[in-house]
Design a protein around this motif. Structure first.
Motif, mmCIF file in Angstrom:
data_model
loop_
_atom_site.group_PDB
_atom_site.id
_atom_site.type_symbol
_atom_site.label_atom_id
_atom_site.label_comp_id
_atom_site.label_asym_id
_atom_site.label_seq_id
_atom_site.Cartn_x
_atom_site.Cartn_y
_atom_site.Cartn_z
ATOM 1 N N ALA A 1 0.871 -1.171 -0.159
ATOM 2 C CA ALA A 1 0.121 0.029 0.014
ATOM 3 C C ALA A 1 0.784 1.087 -0.110
ATOM 4 C CB ALA A 1 -1.137 -0.076 1.176
ATOM 5 N N ILE A 2 2.066 1.343 0.723
ATOM 6 C CA ILE A 2 2.834 2.148 0.858
ATOM 7 C C ILE A 2 3.627 2.634 -0.626
ATOM 8 C CG2 ILE A 2 5.110 3.063 1.705
ATOM 9 C CD1 ILE A 2 4.288 2.112 4.450
ATOM 10 N N THR A 3 3.793 1.372 -1.145
ATOM 11 C CA THR A 3 4.785 1.709 -2.542
ATOM 12 C C THR A 3 4.343 2.814 -3.597
ATOM 13 O OG1 THR A 3 5.491 -0.539 -1.901
ATOM 14 C CG2 THR A 3 6.075 0.378 -4.240
ATOM 15 N N PRO A 4 3.190 2.935 -3.948
ATOM 16 C CA PRO A 4 2.630 3.642 -4.683
ATOM 17 C C PRO A 4 2.836 5.345 -4.381
ATOM 18 C CG PRO A 4 0.961 2.168 -4.803
ATOM 19 C CD PRO A 4 2.060 1.824 -3.732
ATOM 20 N N GLN A 5 2.734 5.595 -3.079
ATOM 21 C CA GLN A 5 2.604 6.836 -2.375
ATOM 22 C C GLN A 5 4.082 7.143 -2.215
ATOM 23 O OE1 GLN A 5 0.099 7.208 1.230
ATOM 24 N NE2 GLN A 5 -1.023 5.516 0.478
ATOM 25 N N ILE A 6 4.942 6.462 -2.340
ATOM 26 C CA ILE A 6 6.489 7.034 -1.926
ATOM 27 C C ILE A 6 7.345 6.882 -3.473
ATOM 28 C CG2 ILE A 6 6.464 6.512 0.468
ATOM 29 C CD1 ILE A 6 8.043 4.020 -0.287
ATOM 30 N N THR A 7 6.494 7.103 -4.653
ATOM 31 C CA THR A 7 7.421 6.865 -5.783
ATOM 32 C C THR A 7 8.144 8.005 -6.154
ATOM 33 O OG1 THR A 7 5.161 7.872 -6.924
ATOM 34 C CG2 THR A 7 5.474 5.438 -6.972
ATOM 35 N N ASP A 8 7.914 9.221 -5.425
ATOM 36 C CA ASP A 8 8.706 10.181 -5.686
ATOM 37 C C ASP A 8 10.155 10.375 -4.743
ATOM 38 O OD1 ASP A 8 7.258 10.725 -3.322
ATOM 39 O OD2 ASP A 8 7.225 12.649 -3.274
ATOM 40 N N LEU A 9 10.429 9.228 -3.986
ATOM 41 C CA LEU A 9 11.397 9.139 -3.287
ATOM 42 C C LEU A 9 12.468 8.934 -4.389
ATOM 43 C CD1 LEU A 9 10.772 6.960 -0.352
ATOM 44 C CD2 LEU A 9 11.140 9.435 -0.343
ATOM 45 N N GLY A 10 13.957 9.184 -3.920
ATOM 46 C CA GLY A 10 14.941 8.865 -4.877
ATOM 47 C C GLY A 10 14.976 7.064 -4.852
ATOM 48 N N ARG A 11 15.709 6.660 -5.858
ATOM 49 C CA ARG A 11 15.847 5.218 -6.034
ATOM 50 C C ARG A 11 16.515 4.693 -4.571
ATOM 51 N NH1 ARG A 11 12.652 1.245 -7.859
ATOM 52 N NH2 ARG A 11 14.089 -0.493 -7.988
ATOM 53 N N ASP A 12 17.768 5.184 -4.335
ATOM 54 C CA ASP A 12 18.507 5.016 -3.044
ATOM 55 C C ASP A 12 17.747 4.754 -1.893
ATOM 56 O OD1 ASP A 12 20.788 4.465 -4.745
ATOM 57 O OD2 ASP A 12 21.442 6.484 -4.235
ATOM 58 N N GLN A 13 16.775 5.697 -1.696
ATOM 59 C CA GLN A 13 15.842 5.854 -0.345
ATOM 60 C C GLN A 13 15.032 4.781 -0.488
ATOM 61 O OE1 GLN A 13 14.430 9.392 0.487
ATOM 62 N NE2 GLN A 13 13.990 8.855 2.641
ATOM 63 N N PHE A 14 14.311 4.481 -1.607
ATOM 64 C CA PHE A 14 13.354 3.557 -1.803
ATOM 65 C C PHE A 14 13.958 2.056 -1.607
ATOM 66 C CE2 PHE A 14 11.212 0.337 -4.430
ATOM 67 C CZ PHE A 14 10.004 0.634 -3.861
ATOM 68 N N ASP A 15 15.381 1.794 -2.150
ATOM 69 C CA ASP A 15 15.773 0.424 -2.068
ATOM 70 C C ASP A 15 16.199 0.165 -0.585
ATOM 71 O OD1 ASP A 15 15.771 0.098 -4.690
ATOM 72 O OD2 ASP A 15 17.523 0.621 -5.341
ATOM 73 N N ASP A 16 16.668 1.345 0.276
ATOM 74 C CA ASP A 16 16.742 1.209 1.546
ATOM 75 C C ASP A 16 15.665 0.650 2.151
ATOM 76 O OD1 ASP A 16 19.414 1.881 0.995
ATOM 77 O OD2 ASP A 16 19.340 3.965 1.757
ATOM 78 N N LEU A 17 14.481 1.463 2.098
ATOM 79 C CA LEU A 17 13.276 0.871 2.731
ATOM 80 C C LEU A 17 12.796 -0.561 2.199
ATOM 81 C CD1 LEU A 17 11.377 4.254 2.286
ATOM 82 C CD2 LEU A 17 12.320 3.340 4.515
ATOM 83 N N GLN A 18 13.136 -0.994 0.961
ATOM 84 C CA GLN A 18 13.075 -2.190 0.707
ATOM 85 C C GLN A 18 13.827 -3.236 1.110
ATOM 86 O OE1 GLN A 18 10.342 -3.445 -1.895
ATOM 87 N NE2 GLN A 18 11.014 -5.317 -0.987
ATOM 88 N N ARG A 19 14.926 -2.918 1.597
ATOM 89 C CA ARG A 19 16.032 -3.728 2.177
ATOM 90 C C ARG A 19 15.517 -4.050 3.697
ATOM 91 N NH1 ARG A 19 19.605 -2.065 -1.423
ATOM 92 N NH2 ARG A 19 20.120 0.018 -0.325
ATOM 93 N N LEU A 20 14.800 -2.960 4.214
ATOM 94 C CA LEU A 20 14.371 -3.012 5.814
ATOM 95 C C LEU A 20 13.247 -4.156 5.475
ATOM 96 C CD1 LEU A 20 15.103 0.409 6.829
ATOM 97 C CD2 LEU A 20 16.254 -1.621 7.684
ATOM 98 N N ILE A 21 12.413 -4.016 4.853
ATOM 99 C CA ILE A 21 11.051 -5.068 4.627
ATOM 100 C C ILE A 21 11.622 -6.270 4.432
ATOM 101 C CG2 ILE A 21 8.876 -5.224 3.330
ATOM 102 C CD1 ILE A 21 8.902 -2.848 4.851
ATOM 103 N N GLY A 22 12.619 -6.220 3.555
ATOM 104 C CA GLY A 22 13.149 -7.599 3.110
ATOM 105 C C GLY A 22 13.851 -8.457 4.597
ATOM 106 N N LEU A 23 14.332 -7.305 5.397
ATOM 107 C CA LEU A 23 14.871 -8.053 6.752
ATOM 108 C C LEU A 23 13.935 -8.541 7.425
ATOM 109 C CD1 LEU A 23 17.679 -8.080 7.941
ATOM 110 C CD2 LEU A 23 17.316 -5.885 8.986
ATOM 111 N N TYR A 24 12.738 -7.920 7.702
ATOM 112 C CA TYR A 24 11.453 -8.640 8.395
ATOM 113 C C TYR A 24 11.185 -10.150 7.848
ATOM 114 C CZ TYR A 24 9.776 -4.348 10.721
ATOM 115 O OH TYR A 24 9.860 -3.366 11.493
ATOM 116 N N GLU A 25 11.341 -10.098 6.346
ATOM 117 C CA GLU A 25 11.034 -11.445 5.837
ATOM 118 C C GLU A 25 12.294 -12.426 5.956
ATOM 119 O OE1 GLU A 25 10.832 -10.072 1.734
ATOM 120 O OE2 GLU A 25 9.062 -9.688 1.852
ATOM 121 N N THR A 26 13.509 -11.998 5.812
ATOM 122 C CA THR A 26 14.435 -12.969 6.549
ATOM 123 C C THR A 26 14.235 -13.508 7.849
ATOM 124 O OG1 THR A 26 15.940 -11.901 5.040
ATOM 125 C CG2 THR A 26 17.059 -13.168 6.579
ATOM 126 N N ALA A 27 13.825 -12.337 8.836
ATOM 127 C CA ALA A 27 13.701 -12.660 10.183
ATOM 128 C C ALA A 27 12.624 -13.629 10.149
ATOM 129 C CB ALA A 27 13.295 -11.655 10.989
#
Length: 147
Positions: free
Chosen positions: A94-120
């Motif tokens: 739900a958040i992803t379409p709302q943060i499309t204006d972020l830079g690619r690096d910042q978006f990737d950082d947030l994606q990695r943190l969500i991936g960390l939940y998945e890894t956990a």
């Protein structure tokens, strides 16, 4: 030249091994009794709805879900942990379409943190869930402050 008319000798140990093997393997047969109609099992599915809200509300929801995720994993409550992870994934969707204006690096950082939940959850690593919550809180501070 003289040919031998005798058959080769079979020793007692060979006969014993063959007899034991025959009896043992014969006992492994499968017998199906009763109705042999085919049945199928439908896999249980969970339906997670995509939440709605502002970026601040949605990230707050993820942080709330992630706050005790490490404890759930550490205590072996994996069904609860998987349910929370499904909600985190839905909220991220739900958040992803709302943060499309972020830079690619910042978006990737947030994606990695969500991936960390998945890894956990996938690898049963409670510390990864705790790290994701801690760093996600820091990563979204500028987003929340901006608007």
């Amino acid at each position: 030249m003289r040919r031998s008319t005798r058959s080769p000798r079979v020793t007692v140990p060979r006969i014993t091994v063959a007899l034991v093997a025959g009896l043992t393997l014969g006992g492994c047969a499968t017998t199906i009794e009763g109705d042999t109609a085919t049945t199928s099992t439908v896999a249980a599915s969970t339906t997670t709805t995509i939440p709605r809200g502002t970026v601040t509300e949605l990230f707050g929801s993820i942080l709330g879900l992630g706050a005790n995720l490490g404890n759930d994993i550490a205590s072996g409550e994996m069904s609860t942990a998987r349910a929370k992870l499904a909600d985190i994934r839905a909220t991220w969707q739900a958040i992803t379409p709302q943060i499309t204006d972020l830079g690619r690096d910042q978006f990737d950082d947030l994606q990695r943190l969500i991936g960390l939940y998945e890894t956990a959850v996938d690898r049963r690593r409670p510390a990864d869930a705790d790290k994701a919550t801690r760093f996600l809180g820091l990563a979204i501070e500028p987003l929340i402050a901006a608007g």
